[in-house]
Design an enzyme around this catalytic site. Structure first.
Site, PDB file in Angstrom:
ATOM      1  N   GLN A 190      20.828  35.169  56.144  1.00  0.00           N
ATOM      2  CA  GLN A 190      22.293  35.199  56.128  1.00  0.00           C
ATOM      3  C   GLN A 190      22.744  36.092  54.973  1.00  0.00           C
ATOM      4  OE1 GLN A 190      24.360  33.883  58.302  1.00  0.00           O
ATOM      5  NE2 GLN A 190      23.000  32.564  59.470  1.00  0.00           N
ATOM      6  N   GLU A 239      11.695  29.626  67.441  1.00  0.00           N
ATOM      7  CA  GLU A 239      11.921  30.943  66.838  1.00  0.00           C
ATOM      8  C   GLU A 239      10.845  31.872  67.374  1.00  0.00           C
ATOM      9  OE1 GLU A 239      12.856  34.245  65.264  1.00  0.00           O
ATOM     10  OE2 GLU A 239      14.234  32.591  64.906  1.00  0.00           O
ATOM     11  N   ASP A 299      22.557  29.382  67.373  1.00  0.00           N
ATOM     12  CA  ASP A 299      23.132  30.437  66.529  1.00  0.00           C
ATOM     13  C   ASP A 299      22.591  31.747  67.093  1.00  0.00           C
ATOM     14  OD1 ASP A 299      24.113  32.052  64.538  1.00  0.00           O
ATOM     15  OD2 ASP A 299      22.807  31.299  62.955  1.00  0.00           O
ATOM     16  N   CYS A 324      28.341  34.795  65.744  1.00  0.00           N
ATOM     17  CA  CYS A 324      28.727  35.960  64.938  1.00  0.00           C
ATOM     18  C   CYS A 324      29.531  36.940  65.787  1.00  0.00           C
ATOM     19  CB  CYS A 324      27.490  36.639  64.340  1.00  0.00           C
ATOM     20  SG  CYS A 324      26.306  37.194  65.579  1.00  0.00           S
ATOM     21  N   GLU A 358      32.711  35.263  61.897  1.00  0.00           N
ATOM     22  CA  GLU A 358      31.683  34.250  62.183  1.00  0.00           C
ATOM     23  C   GLU A 358      32.438  32.946  62.405  1.00  0.00           C
ATOM     24  OE1 GLU A 358      27.206  33.374  61.598  1.00  0.00           O
ATOM     25  OE2 GLU A 358      28.226  35.249  61.162  1.00  0.00           O
TER      26      GLU A 358
END
Length: 367
Positions: A190, A239, A299, A324, A358
């Site tokens: 981030q 992930e 996300d 985002c 965001e």
């Protein structure tokens, strides 16, 4: 806004404009009033990258004007952390004086942390040899003697030279606890640490009193899943990027967390596994059926969730969605609104003075 000057006096105005824009976009979905989370007005970005310009004996950082494509010399960059600004000057002064380090250097990438650590990656249009490595070691030691807690990395085509290692550890205060996050060079982190803390604390707040387990898609280095672990019995996270998975595993151990399981697979693959379409060796020893995930956290990248993943998330009572790109969020909400309603909405000013927004929504199943 230019690289050297920030319109700090217009910060409140640009934030109000974003808030109004988000409200208008969320109007069709009967969203509540957005909770607004500000960024520091300057020195908020923990990453920066610059091209390097060679001008006879001179050498300096440059950026390109997005409209005119003009070259702009950058001595100081108020968008970036104070630590990056200090290093920019010291690093460039040292490289300028060393022909071996400056030859065919075309870019420098910086990564910094609130914990005071830095990575500088020097990118070259030539092969790097032992002579370069020796000079780079001298440069690193010189900068460390000036007080920089620095990792220095050299990159060229198909080459990456680490003088020590390619990561630094961040420490973030999150709702009364210090969280350790390993950040790996050239992997996603981030960019705005202060706003990241706001996002983590908001996610903790909206999942207060949650029951069951949490499923997270796209967990990166475990940024959200590790912070949220305290609100859930167990966390299952996916992930795809190997360095991020390795960092997440380290972060689980560093934070003494024992209820988070990371799986290396894409959201699409995980969807297939959950639906029983395919079996995966990577899931051996993990009993998906034993998880009682009542909350799903997503996300996604700027492109949003694909159609199949939207169908997957609709099966969960609570959906926590950090976006985002509010445009792709709205496209996903067109489908999600049939089964869920928005109970919380937040705007996080991760990218001040730009049109980027965001935001976060908590969706709860309609009864």
């Amino acid at each position: 806004m230019t690289p050297n000057i920030l319109p700090i006096e217009s910060y409140d105005h640009q934030l109000a404009e974003k808030s109004a824009r988000l409200k208008a976009m969320m109007l069709p979905f009967q969203a509540p009033e957005p909770e607004i989370f500000r960024s520091p007005a300057d020195h908020y970005r923990m990453r920066a990258e610059f091209r390097v310009w060679h001008d006879e004996d001179d050498l300096y950082h440059i950026m390109f004007d997005q409209q005119t494509k003009q070259r702009i010399r950058v001595e100081q960059f108020p968008v970036a952390s104070r630590l990056i600004n200090r290093l920019m000057d010291a690093l460039m002064t040292a490289i300028r004086a060393e022909p071996l380090l400056r030859r065919k250097l075309f870019q420098i990438d910086y990564l910094s942390t609130l914990s005071g650590k830095l990575i500088a990656s020097l990118l070259y249009h030539r092969q790097l040899d032992e002579e370069w490595q020796q000079k780079a070691l001298e440069l690193r030691d010189q900068l460390r003697a000036q007080g920089f807690d620095l990792q220095l990395i050299g990159r060229a085509a198909k080459t990456k030279i680490m003088l020590d290692h390619d990561y630094i550890d961040e420490v973030l205060p999150v709702a009364g606890r210090e969280m350790i996050y390993r950040q790996v060079e050239n992997s996603f982190t981030q960019p705005n640490a202060a706003v990241n803390i706001h996002m983590l604390e908001w996610a903790l707040d909206v999942t207060q009193g949650a029951t069951g387990d949490l499923l997270e898609l796209y967990c990166g280095n475990g940024n959200f899943s590790l912070a949220l672990a305290r609100n859930f019995e167990r966390v299952l996270a996916t992930e795809i990027a190997k360095p991020s998975v390795a960092a997440a595993q380290y972060n689980i151990a560093a934070n003494n967390i024992d209820n988070v399981q990371i799986i290396r697979m894409s959201a699409e693959e995980f969807t297939q596994a959950m639906q029983g379409v395919r079996e995966f060796n990577r899931l051996k020893g993990i009993d998906l059926g034993s998880y009682n995930c009542e909350t799903i956290f997503v996300d996604p990248p700027r492109s949003g969730l694909d159609h199949e993943t939207v169908k997957l998330v609709q099966a969960y009572p609570r959906i926590l969605y950090i976006s985002c790109n509010p445009e792709t969020l709205c496209a996903n909400l067109e489908q999600l609104q049939h089964t869920h309603k928005i109970s919380r909405l937040a705007l996080f000013d991760q990218f001040p003075y730009t049109h980027h927004m965001e935001c976060g929504v908590l969706l709860e199943k309609r009864h």
